[in-house]
Write a protein that holds these residues in place. Structure first.
Motif, PDB file in Angstrom:
ATOM      1  N   ASN A 193       0.793  -1.228   0.000  1.00 41.51           N
ATOM      2  CA  ASN A 193       0.000   0.000   0.000  1.00 41.51           C
ATOM      3  C   ASN A 193       0.826   1.279   0.000  1.00 41.51           C
ATOM      4  O   ASN A 193       0.287   2.370   0.175  1.00 41.51           O
ATOM      5  N   SER A 194       2.137   1.158  -0.223  1.00 41.31           N
ATOM      6  CA  SER A 194       2.951   2.354  -0.353  1.00 41.31           C
ATOM      7  C   SER A 194       2.941   2.830  -1.806  1.00 41.31           C
ATOM      8  O   SER A 194       2.626   2.076  -2.723  1.00 41.31           O
ATOM      9  N   LEU A 195       3.279   4.091  -1.999  1.00 40.97           N
ATOM     10  CA  LEU A 195       3.348   4.664  -3.336  1.00 40.97           C
ATOM     11  C   LEU A 195       4.472   3.998  -4.120  1.00 40.97           C
ATOM     12  O   LEU A 195       5.592   3.850  -3.623  1.00 40.97           O
ATOM     13  N   ALA A 196       4.184   3.602  -5.349  1.00 38.75           N
ATOM     14  CA  ALA A 196       5.155   2.908  -6.204  1.00 38.75           C
ATOM     15  C   ALA A 196       5.530   3.807  -7.380  1.00 38.75           C
ATOM     16  O   ALA A 196       4.864   4.815  -7.647  1.00 38.75           O
ATOM     17  N   PRO A 197       6.594   3.467  -8.112  1.00 36.31           N
ATOM     18  CA  PRO A 197       6.997   4.302  -9.243  1.00 36.31           C
ATOM     19  C   PRO A 197       5.891   4.562 -10.261  1.00 36.31           C
ATOM     20  O   PRO A 197       5.791   5.669 -10.796  1.00 36.31           O
ATOM     21  N   MET A 198       5.038   3.552 -10.529  1.00 43.36           N
ATOM     22  CA  MET A 198       3.928   3.741 -11.449  1.00 43.36           C
ATOM     23  C   MET A 198       2.650   4.164 -10.726  1.00 43.36           C
ATOM     24  O   MET A 198       1.595   4.284 -11.349  1.00 43.36           O
ATOM     25  N   GLY A 199       2.738   4.364  -9.414  1.00 49.00           N
ATOM     26  CA  GLY A 199       1.589   4.842  -8.644  1.00 49.00           C
ATOM     27  C   GLY A 199       0.960   3.800  -7.757  1.00 49.00           C
ATOM     28  O   GLY A 199       1.380   3.608  -6.599  1.00 49.00           O
ATOM     29  N   PRO A 200      -0.048   3.038  -8.246  1.00 48.99           N
ATOM     30  CA  PRO A 200      -0.848   2.183  -7.367  1.00 48.99           C
ATOM     31  C   PRO A 200      -0.421   0.727  -7.293  1.00 48.99           C
ATOM     32  O   PRO A 200      -1.104  -0.071  -6.656  1.00 48.99           O
ATOM     33  N   THR A 201       0.694   0.340  -7.916  1.00 47.93           N
ATOM     34  CA  THR A 201       0.983  -1.077  -8.124  1.00 47.93           C
ATOM     35  C   THR A 201       1.309  -1.864  -6.853  1.00 47.93           C
ATOM     36  O   THR A 201       1.366  -3.099  -6.899  1.00 47.93           O
ATOM     37  N   ARG A 202       1.521  -1.198  -5.729  1.00 47.15           N
ATOM     38  CA  ARG A 202       1.706  -1.908  -4.455  1.00 47.15           C
ATOM     39  C   ARG A 202       0.425  -1.913  -3.619  1.00 47.15           C
ATOM     40  O   ARG A 202       0.388  -2.488  -2.526  1.00 47.15           O
ATOM     41  N   MET A 203      -0.606  -1.272  -4.120  1.00 51.92           N
ATOM     42  CA  MET A 203      -1.853  -1.180  -3.371  1.00 51.92           C
ATOM     43  C   MET A 203      -2.594  -2.508  -3.398  1.00 51.92           C
ATOM     44  O   MET A 203      -2.634  -3.192  -4.420  1.00 51.92           O
ATOM     45  N   GLN A 204      -3.185  -2.867  -2.278  1.00 52.56           N
ATOM     46  CA  GLN A 204      -4.063  -4.028  -2.186  1.00 52.56           C
ATOM     47  C   GLN A 204      -5.478  -3.516  -1.943  1.00 52.56           C
ATOM     48  O   GLN A 204      -5.871  -3.267  -0.811  1.00 52.56           O
ATOM     49  N   LEU A 205      -6.212  -3.360  -3.025  1.00 52.95           N
ATOM     50  CA  LEU A 205      -7.562  -2.827  -2.939  1.00 52.95           C
ATOM     51  C   LEU A 205      -8.525  -3.895  -2.450  1.00 52.95           C
ATOM     52  O   LEU A 205      -8.293  -5.091  -2.611  1.00 52.95           O
ATOM     53  N   SER A 206      -9.637  -3.449  -1.901  1.00 51.00           N
ATOM     54  CA  SER A 206     -10.678  -4.381  -1.455  1.00 51.00           C
ATOM     55  C   SER A 206     -11.648  -4.722  -2.579  1.00 51.00           C
ATOM     56  O   SER A 206     -12.500  -5.593  -2.418  1.00 51.00           O
TER      57      SER A 206
END
Length: 273
Positions: free
Chosen positions: A93-106
């Protein structure tokens, strides 16, 4: 779908609209084949965080403007010392170089792919739950040619999706992957006629929206979380999430619909009725 879209654009670089309970997120940098610079990465991250928190939305579609999905990070801007992508250490859930790619959405996200989804753009597509790909679209880790690493979980997600042997082929060579091969190896979930990927992704999203959402999201979460769990923990987690779905009331409603005859001969109604 008959509802009119509701536009809520956070920036000219990212366009956002809603149709019913579906969100459409459009990367709007066609002059660079929707390459992602620093500002765009932050906007994508914020847009998907807000989508996940919005109880009126069930599913999102990620697409690109101007006939291309995403060409990856904006290397031209990087080379010129401009607004570079956020390159930093960070976990889930941290900010990644491309933006959302580490996010775990529900909630799930579908990629609607036209043109090129390459380098970091391919990593964005891998982040999505499903990929609807036009017949003339292309995948490829083209950044292999320029010494740019995969740091948006591409080395993690690609072998999980298609197996290490096939992933090694794509990661080591950086070669182009056409739609027929992408479908055969499980990289693409649906193939569309050129120019119709977004339309077909909308149909798929609408279908998913019809299902009872608590149960669907619980099963999706169990599937994603099991990668980091031992078998015993994964079983307990699946059971916990399954019980939560049952206690939500969706299961008893579904059982009553089944008892009333729904499902016979493959005919189903809407999951929330």
């Amino acid at each position: 779908m008959t509802e009119k879209p509701s536009a809520q654009n956070p920036s000219d670089k990212i366009l956002f609209e809603t149709i019913g309970r579906i969100a459409i997120v459009l990367i709007n940098r066609p002059e660079s084949r929707n390459a992602v610079d620093g500002e765009t990465a932050h906007l994508l991250f914020d847009t998907f965080r807000n989508f996940d928190r919005n109880d009126e939305l069930d599913i999102a579609i990620l697409a690109g403007a101007g006939g291309s999905f995403c060409a990856g990070a904006d290397l031209k801007t990087f080379a010129e010392g401009g607004d570079i992508n956020p390159i930093m250490e960070g976990g889930v859930n941290s900010l990644a170089p491309m933006g959302p790619t580490r996010m775990q959405l529900s909630k799930p996200v579908i990629a609607a792919i036209e043109g090129y989804a390459v380098a970091g753009g391919m990593e964005l597509a891998l982040w999505c739950d499903m990929r609807v790909m036009a017949q003339d679209a292309r995948f490829g880790i083209f950044c292999r040619r320029f010494g740019v690493p995969l740091i948006d979980m591409g080395t993690i997600r690609l072998p999980r999706l298609i197996g290490q042997s096939r992933a090694s082929d794509l990661i080591l060579t950086g070669r182009e992957v056409k739609s027929d091969e992408a479908f055969d190896i499980g990289l693409a979930n649906r193939i569309s006629k050129p120019g119709e990927a977004l339309e077909d992704a909308m149909k798929l999203a609408d279908e998913i929206c019809q299902h009872p959402q608590n149960c669907m999201r619980g099963d999706r979460r169990s599937m994603l979380e099991q990668y980091s769990l031992e078998d015993e923990q994964a079983i307990k987690n699946e059971n916990r999430l399954g019980l939560a779905s049952m206690h939500s009331g969706e299961t008893i409603k579904g059982a009553r619909r089944f008892s009333a005859g729904e499902g016979r001969h493959g005919e189903f109604g809407k999951g929330d009725e």
